[in-house]
Design a protein around this motif. Structure first.
Motif, short mmCIF file in Angstrom:
data_model
loop_
_atom_site.label_atom_id
_atom_site.label_comp_id
_atom_site.label_asym_id
_atom_site.label_seq_id
_atom_site.Cartn_x
_atom_site.Cartn_y
_atom_site.Cartn_z
N THR A 192 0.55 -1.23 -12.09
CA THR A 192 -0.26 -1.68 -10.95
C THR A 192 0.23 -0.98 -9.69
O THR A 192 1.39 -0.58 -9.60
CB THR A 192 -0.17 -3.20 -10.78
N ASN A 193 -0.67 -0.87 -8.69
CA ASN A 193 -0.36 -0.06 -7.51
C ASN A 193 0.27 -0.83 -6.36
O ASN A 193 0.83 -0.22 -5.45
CB ASN A 193 -1.63 0.62 -6.99
N ASN A 194 0.12 -2.15 -6.34
CA ASN A 194 0.67 -2.93 -5.23
C ASN A 194 0.97 -4.36 -5.68
O ASN A 194 0.67 -4.74 -6.82
CB ASN A 194 -0.28 -2.91 -4.01
N ARG A 245 10.74 -13.30 -8.31
CA ARG A 245 11.69 -13.08 -7.22
C ARG A 245 11.30 -11.89 -6.36
O ARG A 245 11.71 -11.81 -5.21
CB ARG A 245 13.09 -12.85 -7.80
N GLY A 246 10.55 -10.94 -6.92
CA GLY A 246 10.15 -9.82 -6.10
C GLY A 246 9.33 -8.80 -6.87
O GLY A 246 9.31 -8.80 -8.10
N VAL A 247 8.62 -7.95 -6.11
CA VAL A 247 7.84 -6.85 -6.67
C VAL A 247 8.19 -5.58 -5.89
O VAL A 247 8.21 -5.59 -4.66
CB VAL A 247 6.32 -7.11 -6.57
N VAL A 248 8.50 -4.53 -6.63
CA VAL A 248 8.71 -3.21 -6.04
C VAL A 248 7.61 -2.31 -6.58
O VAL A 248 7.67 -1.86 -7.72
CB VAL A 248 10.10 -2.63 -6.39
N ALA A 249 6.57 -2.08 -5.79
CA ALA A 249 5.47 -1.20 -6.20
C ALA A 249 5.76 0.20 -5.70
O ALA A 249 6.26 0.38 -4.58
CB ALA A 249 4.14 -1.71 -5.65
N GLN A 250 5.47 1.19 -6.51
CA GLN A 250 5.84 2.56 -6.16
C GLN A 250 4.72 3.55 -6.44
O GLN A 250 4.04 3.46 -7.45
CB GLN A 250 7.10 2.96 -6.95
N LEU A 251 4.56 4.48 -5.52
CA LEU A 251 3.66 5.62 -5.68
C LEU A 251 4.45 6.89 -5.39
O LEU A 251 5.45 6.85 -4.66
CB LEU A 251 2.47 5.53 -4.72
N LEU A 252 4.00 8.01 -5.93
CA LEU A 252 4.58 9.31 -5.58
C LEU A 252 3.55 10.10 -4.79
O LEU A 252 2.40 10.24 -5.21
CB LEU A 252 4.97 10.09 -6.84
#
Length: 388
Positions: A231-233, A262-269
């Protein structure tokens, strides 16, 4: 030396990330997001069989012939390891190889916000590292596990398909299990981890109801669970976690997720404009009472406001992170526009030509599977062009 090594060596020499080949097409490589041919001559059936069967061995080749798919890791030399995927396609055989760095980068090396280190101090719950395919989420997750490994005495179990980054025991004890060789499935591996005196379990992919359900249960019972989703976000991540459940169980799923997340780290390049290469950009959601309440009521559209207002807690909205890179000249306006959530914010910076191109590309629905962040650029036949 295996026959295929000649192509894999090209990827290493030119700083590529992936090798693609399929019968009837030239072998190609991805360099900084762009796909280009390695040679003009297409791969024949005989060449494909020779390369693929030699690399995976007789037993795995038999499995591939039966199933039509195969995942495994291949180590070409001490400095070059590849995640390998074989598949059958309309014209015959095909394969993709992703280069895995043998040295695990630090969170600082990757430019990941340092608030992510705080997740290492948690004693239980669920942290999700998300992003589209090829966004570097596995690299980020490996960096976080390595940070824990260096600073805490924990028992960490990873369940992967296949094992990508190989972790040495440092302060922690790390057990790495591969699907299907060491465990029949992610769900089976996660269920077994509950009986293995585990502090932290990393689930390589949460893609089915049983795995997601077990992950939530494990997190609620005090296990620290790190998982990945495509997922993107943050908002889409929460929606995806709930939507995997049948409608009659979604209210219960929201309650479990509200308690355990506890948390989400969404990542794109993003492709860099200042020099060749790509750069990671992150959205950070840190779960608090407001986030839990939003998840329980199913009003995920409110998460964006919580993230923006939670900047002092270390939260970061994806568009704000992209904007910061644009202001510094690290990424181009077109690249920022294509990866942004609110595209109207970036549209004024596009040239007329870029605006026309971006509008056409943006008409593809961004549903987390295929959207502006995942578009594959048209293949350009420039066999003699130097790789960057």
């Amino acid at each position: 030396m295996a026959y295929l090594d000649q192509f894999l060596s090209v990827i290493v020499r030119h700083g590529g990330s992936d090798l693609h080949f399929a019968e009837g097409q030239p072998p190609k490589m991805r360099v900084h997001g762009d796909i280009m041919p390695i040679r003009a001559e297409p791969i024949s059936h005989e060449e494909a069989v020779r390369m693929m069967s030699e690399l995976c061995g007789a037993h795995n080749w038999e499995i591939f012939e039966q199933r039509g798919d195969l995942d495994f890791a291949y180590e070409m030399d001490e400095a070059s390891r590849f995640r390998s995927n074989y598949f059958k396609q309309s014209d015959g055989y095909g394969a993709t190889f992703r280069l895995i760095p043998t040295k695990i980068a630090t969170l600082e090396d990757l430019g990941i916000p340092m608030v992510v280190k705080d997740f290492a101090n948690l004693r239980g719950g669920l942290v999700l590292v998300t992003g589209p395919t090829g966004s570097g989420k596995t690299t980020t997750q490996a960096a976080l596990v390595d940070y824990i490994n260096q600073n805490f005495a924990k028992h960490i179990i990873t369940i992967e398909e296949p094992i990508e980054f190989v972790h040495d025991n440092k302060l922690s004890t790390i057990t790495q299990r591969e699907v299907p060789g060491d465990s029949s499935s992610f769900a089976a591996g996660l269920k077994a981890a509950l009986r293995e005196d585990t502090d932290i379990v990393l689930v390589g992919e949460m893609r089915d109801l049983e795995t997601v359900s077990l992950a939530l249960t494990a997190a609620e019972t005090g296990l620290m669970v790190f998982g990945t989703l495509h997922t993107n976000n943050a908002r889409k991540t929460v929606d995806r976690m709930v939507d995997v459940f049948p409608v009659e169980r979604q209210s219960q799923a929201r309650a479990m997720l509200a308690n355990s997340l506890r948390g989400v780290v969404a990542q794109l390049l993003l492709k860099r404009a200042d020099r060749p290469g790509r750069i990671a950009v992150n959205e950070i959601l840190i779960a608090n009472a407001a986030v839990a309440a939003i998840i329980r009521e199913g009003a995920t559209q409110k998460l964006q406001d919580v993230i923006i207002s939670g900047k002092t807690q270390g939260m970061q909205f994806m568009d704000d992170a992209i904007w910061a890179l644009l202001e510094k000249g690290i990424v181009s306006p077109h690249e920022a526009f294509m990866k942004a959530i609110d595209k109207s914010r970036f549209k004024p910076f596009l040239s007329p030509e870029e605006e026309a191109l971006a509008s056409a590309a943006g008409s593809v629905a961004d549903d987390g599977k295929r959207g502006p962040g995942n578009l594959v650029r048209p293949f350009v036949t420039r066999a003699q062009a130097p790789a960057r």
